[in-house]
Design a protein around this motif. Structure first.
Motif, PDB file in Angstrom:
ATOM      1  N   TYR A   1      -6.319  -0.027   4.333  1.00  0.00           N
ATOM      2  CA  TYR A   1      -5.664  -0.972   5.240  1.00  0.00           C
ATOM      3  C   TYR A   1      -6.695  -1.767   6.039  1.00  0.00           C
ATOM      4  O   TYR A   1      -6.488  -2.948   6.321  1.00  0.00           O
TER       5      TYR A   1
ATOM      6  N   MET B   1       4.336   5.252   3.246  1.00  0.00           N
ATOM      7  CA  MET B   1       3.493   6.378   3.672  1.00  0.00           C
ATOM      8  C   MET B   1       4.237   7.700   3.549  1.00  0.00           C
ATOM      9  O   MET B   1       5.339   7.868   4.106  1.00  0.00           O
TER      10      MET B   1
ATOM     11  N   ILE C   1      -3.217   3.132  12.082  1.00  0.00           N
ATOM     12  CA  ILE C   1      -2.949   1.765  11.634  1.00  0.00           C
ATOM     13  C   ILE C   1      -2.473   0.900  12.796  1.00  0.00           C
ATOM     14  O   ILE C   1      -2.931  -0.242  12.982  1.00  0.00           O
TER      15      ILE C   1
ATOM     16  N   PHE D   1      -2.171  -6.096   4.003  1.00  0.00           N
ATOM     17  CA  PHE D   1      -1.022  -5.753   3.184  1.00  0.00           C
ATOM     18  C   PHE D   1       0.249  -6.285   3.840  1.00  0.00           C
ATOM     19  O   PHE D   1       0.285  -6.520   5.057  1.00  0.00           O
TER      20      PHE D   1
ATOM     21  N   LEU E   1       0.849  -1.186   0.000  1.00  0.00           N
ATOM     22  CA  LEU E   1       0.000   0.000   0.000  1.00  0.00           C
ATOM     23  C   LEU E   1       0.883   1.234   0.000  1.00  0.00           C
ATOM     24  O   LEU E   1       1.760   1.379   0.852  1.00  0.00           O
TER      25      LEU E   1
ATOM     26  N   VAL F   1       3.559  -1.077   3.958  1.00  0.00           N
ATOM     27  CA  VAL F   1       2.909   0.216   3.740  1.00  0.00           C
ATOM     28  C   VAL F   1       3.996   1.263   3.512  1.00  0.00           C
ATOM     29  O   VAL F   1       4.920   1.394   4.312  1.00  0.00           O
TER      30      VAL F   1
ATOM     31  N   ALA G   1      -5.577   5.752   2.925  1.00  0.00           N
ATOM     32  CA  ALA G   1      -4.666   4.669   3.295  1.00  0.00           C
ATOM     33  C   ALA G   1      -5.236   3.854   4.450  1.00  0.00           C
ATOM     34  O   ALA G   1      -5.200   2.620   4.430  1.00  0.00           O
TER      35      ALA G   1
ATOM     36  N   VAL H   1       5.889  -0.490   8.187  1.00  0.00           N
ATOM     37  CA  VAL H   1       5.487   0.796   7.615  1.00  0.00           C
ATOM     38  C   VAL H   1       6.744   1.634   7.382  1.00  0.00           C
ATOM     39  O   VAL H   1       7.574   1.766   8.278  1.00  0.00           O
TER      40      VAL H   1
END
Length: 417
Positions: free
Chosen positions: A325, A335, A351, A330, A289, A333, A321, A365
């Motif tokens: 999610y 970001m 998240i 996923f 993502l 991520v 996002a 992430v």
């Protein structure tokens, strides 16, 4: 009785004026730091598009003329990236946020890696390019190899740039028998040189030997100033010797801190690893993502991750996002930090909260952002991100990071499928 009266009106007025001047200087310094940070962000965003698209193009079929034009684009991009890094380093030094690492590293290898970056450029100009590390300097030492290479590459690149014929050399020796133990790096060339008056201002910020050099060779005049700052932070010094038309020699001295080389990995473990991997099933497609409000940056990520190994979902802000999610799992991520509706830091916190409430495994992430100052890294990690990668980034760095973070990704996505 004797009474003495002193008129301190002028003293009070001077003190108030000094306090006002100090406050104005502090405010101006803070404003300058904010300006540098903002300009860094605003320049990094379009530069990431230029570098990313150019690197994606190199992976396609091109004619010789197209490849030559692409190399010119990449060369100009690297120049802009160097200038941007210099400005960012200046902001870090002035704010006191530039930190050095202390880790063991192979000194000779670090020197070779720094010098060889400009070996091809020297050969293209017909220069002799010499790198010599004395036996006593072929040791493992404690320090920051990245910052050491930054100083050396700056000195070597300057030597190549300002030398039209002759040679450029980098020599390293050590004095392990003396106290304190010292490393001595000398970058010498047969270039244009400079006089004593120019030498006095050479290490000042935004200064070069004279205006003609700036017009003819380019540059910001920041590199040597930052190099001297880094040398001082590493406990050493950076000086130079030169005469007009007779070349120059830049001398970097640093303390030698002997360190032990890390132990080699066990041969037995290395031999058994491939057989374990061979027993696993074929790798599945990874779900990634990516959230970024800038369409060019989204397209750059799509071009880089355009592979059968990835299923990429792109969104425009943190709210989208978070919605994506929550809707499906996923493996990774990516970001951005500054986005409308919901910024990246808020989205990451949401998240992590969603994972905690639903009992889901923690998904890696990465803050893929033009916010590149140390405080931005601290904020990203505090929000729950695992990594911080500043724009502009290279194709190789992004793919290596994706491979690293997804190597041990929880199999929640596979189970849900």
């Amino acid at each position: 009785m004797v009474t003495v009266c002193s008129d301190i009106t002028d003293l009070k007025r001077d003190a108030a004026a000094l306090a006002e001047a100090r406050d104005a200087a502090d405010a101006a310094n803070r404003a300058k730091s904010r300006f540098l940070a903002n300009m860094s962000h605003e320049i990094r965003t379009p530069l990431n598009g230029v570098i990313g698209v150019a690197q994606a193009l190199t992976r396609t079929e091109l004619s010789s003329q197209q490849r030559e034009m692409l190399e010119l684009v990449q060369s100009s991009s690297r120049t802009l990236q160097t200038l941007l890094s210099d400005i960012l380093d200046l902001a870090r030094v002035e704010s006191g946020r530039l930190e050095l690492k202390e880790e063991p590293f192979d000194l000779a290898r670090a020197v070779d890696e720094a010098a060889l970056l400009y070996a091809a450029a020297a050969r293209d100009k017909g220069l002799q390019f010499l790198v010599e590390v004395a036996p006593e300097a072929r040791v493992w030492t404690q320090g920051d190899p990245v910052r050491l290479k930054q100083v050396l590459t700056n000195l070597v690149s300057n030597a190549v740039k300002f030398t039209a014929s002759g040679f450029v050399s980098l020599t390293v020796d050590a004095t392990p028998a003396e106290k304190p133990q010292t490393l001595r790096f000398v970058v010498q060339d047969t270039g244009i040189g400079f006089d004593a008056q120019a030498q006095d201002r050479l290490f000042n910020r935004f200064e070069q030997a004279d205006g003609d050099i700036t017009r003819h060779y380019g540059g910001s005049g920041l590199g040597l100033a930052i190099c001297r700052e880094l040398a001082a932070m590493m406990g050493g010094d950076l000086g130079c010797e030169s005469e007009p038309g007779a070349g120059a020699a830049f001398i970097l001295t640093l303390p030698l801190k002997p360190a032990q080389a890390p132990a080699a990995p066990s041969p037995a473990l290395a031999a058994t690893a491939p057989s374990d991997e061979g027993a696993e099933a074929a790798p599945r497609r990874l779900r990634i993502l990516a959230a970024d409000d800038h369409p060019t940056n989204r397209r750059v990520v799509e071009l880089i991750l355009d592979s059968a190994a990835f299923d990429l979902a792109s969104v425009e802000n943190g709210a989208q996002a978070l919605e994506a999610y929550r809707a499906q799992p996923f493996d990774l991520v990516l970001m951005d930090m500054q986005m409308p509706v919901m910024d990246g830091l808020t989205a990451v916190r949401e998240i992590r909260l969603h994972e905690a409430v639903m009992g889901l495994p923690r998904v890696p992430v990465v803050m893929l952002t033009a916010n590149a100052l140390p405080e931005h890294l601290d904020k990203a990690l505090a929000a729950g991100a695992d990594r911080h990668m500043a724009k502009p980034f290279s194709v190789e760095d992004l793919l290596a990071m994706v491979a690293d973070l997804t190597a041990q990704t929880p199999q929640a996505a596979e189970a849900a499928a």
